[in-house]
Scaffold this motif. Sequence first.
Motif, mmCIF file in Angstrom:
data_model
loop_
_atom_site.group_PDB
_atom_site.id
_atom_site.type_symbol
_atom_site.label_atom_id
_atom_site.label_comp_id
_atom_site.label_asym_id
_atom_site.label_seq_id
_atom_site.Cartn_x
_atom_site.Cartn_y
_atom_site.Cartn_z
ATOM 1 N N GLU A 1 36.026 18.189 -1.250
ATOM 2 C CA GLU A 1 37.434 18.221 -0.849
ATOM 3 C C GLU A 1 38.345 18.436 -2.061
ATOM 4 O O GLU A 1 39.269 19.262 -2.022
ATOM 5 C CB GLU A 1 37.793 16.915 -0.134
ATOM 6 N N ARG A 2 38.076 17.709 -3.139
ATOM 7 C CA ARG A 2 38.929 17.825 -4.328
ATOM 8 C C ARG A 2 38.912 19.241 -4.897
ATOM 9 O O ARG A 2 39.956 19.824 -5.206
ATOM 10 C CB ARG A 2 38.481 16.809 -5.386
ATOM 11 N N LYS B 1 40.598 21.773 -2.593
ATOM 12 C CA LYS B 1 42.060 21.636 -2.595
ATOM 13 C C LYS B 1 42.694 22.134 -3.894
ATOM 14 O O LYS B 1 43.796 22.712 -3.864
ATOM 15 C CB LYS B 1 42.442 20.163 -2.406
ATOM 16 N N ARG C 1 44.157 20.269 16.252
ATOM 17 C CA ARG C 1 44.267 19.156 15.298
ATOM 18 C C ARG C 1 44.363 17.798 16.001
ATOM 19 O O ARG C 1 45.250 16.992 15.727
ATOM 20 C CB ARG C 1 45.449 19.384 14.357
ATOM 21 N N ARG D 1 43.050 19.818 9.222
ATOM 22 C CA ARG D 1 44.413 19.286 9.228
ATOM 23 C C ARG D 1 45.054 19.395 7.836
ATOM 24 O O ARG D 1 46.238 19.696 7.708
ATOM 25 C CB ARG D 1 44.382 17.827 9.684
ATOM 26 N N GLU D 2 44.243 19.187 6.806
ATOM 27 C CA GLU D 2 44.771 19.215 5.434
ATOM 28 C C GLU D 2 44.721 20.602 4.797
ATOM 29 O O GLU D 2 45.260 20.801 3.708
ATOM 30 C CB GLU D 2 43.985 18.215 4.571
ATOM 31 N N GLY D 3 44.062 21.548 5.434
ATOM 32 C CA GLY D 3 44.106 22.934 4.999
ATOM 33 C C GLY D 3 43.004 23.400 4.072
ATOM 34 O O GLY D 3 42.926 24.593 3.773
ATOM 35 N N TRP D 4 42.152 22.509 3.584
ATOM 36 C CA TRP D 4 41.081 22.990 2.712
ATOM 37 C C TRP D 4 39.940 23.616 3.516
ATOM 38 O O TRP D 4 39.071 24.293 2.948
ATOM 39 C CB TRP D 4 40.584 21.907 1.761
ATOM 40 N N ASP E 1 39.781 16.332 9.466
ATOM 41 C CA ASP E 1 40.735 16.189 8.360
ATOM 42 C C ASP E 1 40.777 17.442 7.494
ATOM 43 O O ASP E 1 41.840 17.811 6.968
ATOM 44 C CB ASP E 1 40.363 14.978 7.491
ATOM 45 N N GLY E 2 39.624 18.102 7.345
ATOM 46 C CA GLY E 2 39.592 19.311 6.538
ATOM 47 C C GLY E 2 40.498 20.401 7.084
ATOM 48 O O GLY E 2 41.214 21.069 6.330
#
Length: 423
Positions: free
Chosen positions: A174-175, A178, A402, A241-244, A238-239
């Motif tokens: 994720e880090r 992003k 989402r 939803r958060e865009g990554w 979550d991926g």
Amino acid sequence: MRWKRAAGRALLVCSLLFAGQAGARAGEPAGGPDGRGPITLVTGGDLTGYLRGVLDGWNDRHPREKVTLVELPDAADEVRAQMVTELRSRSDRFDVLNIDVAWTSEFAAAGWIKPVNGAQFPLKHFLPPVVDTATFRGRLYAVPYVTNAGLLYYRKDVLAREGARPPRTWAELERLAKTVAPKYGMDGYAGQFLPYEGLTANVGEAVQSAGGSVLAGEGARVTVDSPAARRGLSFLLDGVREGWIPPRALTYKEEESRKAFQDGRLLFLRNWPYAYALANARSSKVAGKFGAVPLPGPDGPGSSALGGSNLAVNAQSRHQKTATELISYLTTESVQRRVLTEGALPPVWADLYSDPELVRRFPYLPTLKRGVLAAKPRLKSPHYDQVSLAVQAVMHDALLHRRSTDATVARLTRELRAIVGRG
């Protein structure tokens, strides 16, 4: 037009097969488990054409028990549909079936394939997890032929510039997705998230990597409403939803996702081993610039869905003895080597993954072996087709709109219990 060509091809195959078999078998008594004679092997499309050469080796030594290869369309759902049509009608048209590992429980529960004696096959030489895909309620109903496990492909050139290692955990993935991907104008991470069988595999991997399960007891219980399963589903939800995980990934199957990575548009990709050679071809923009590692999980390496295919004998076959011996031939070490070198498919023989010559040609083999050993079968269930469709529909809707993890788990639990209850 593609579906028209596939339908036409299937019709031609069925017509030719019927013509050839009707004359040969008209009035023949049922052979039962000791029946010998000509047989057919039905499979999805042989993309590399290696299988005909392999079967020529059998036919040269068995002139009175020759095998005819029947290739169905490439898409797994079309292959299953045509097989099921024949099996439901108690047809003996297909003797040996090359089936997706996820279909074994369904076909066994329906009585379409016969149990086999494990002592007749070199199971002790196989990678241990693959044998589990061929069992149902404690009995062996098929023999593993090809295996598969998902890998994480990554841009090693980009990570090297950033002084970063390939991710071992979801947090690391994720880090990097992003922070690093946007610097190079790339999307972060993608798998196969279109509503089809690939999405079922991706969902299963996320859930089991977190220590959870969707079903238990060979499909008898719905277990997706657990903290571990929720953690796995949240990784995907979550991926997005958060865009990554980019919205366009919701339209990806294997090939669309491979091309996105191969064209340099993705930092990380979950895909099967077949993508390695294609991404390393001369025409690829990332040739020599990527690597592959086991899928990450919450706290370390995760767990892939176990892919591949098994060979099974049609319970209605008149020549079951010959069918069983063909399976023995196809699972010998020499043929398994050709499965890899000519068919570009992962074999089930464990020793081939450490063969120095093969590792030089296929450098991902040690990584793939680790992935297979950590993998688990996809959602074992007598109602696999219905279960998979429910997972696809619920999860794609949740990713697209989402939805929250709680809402997704509640709906998935409700729909799966309706299917299991009907069983």
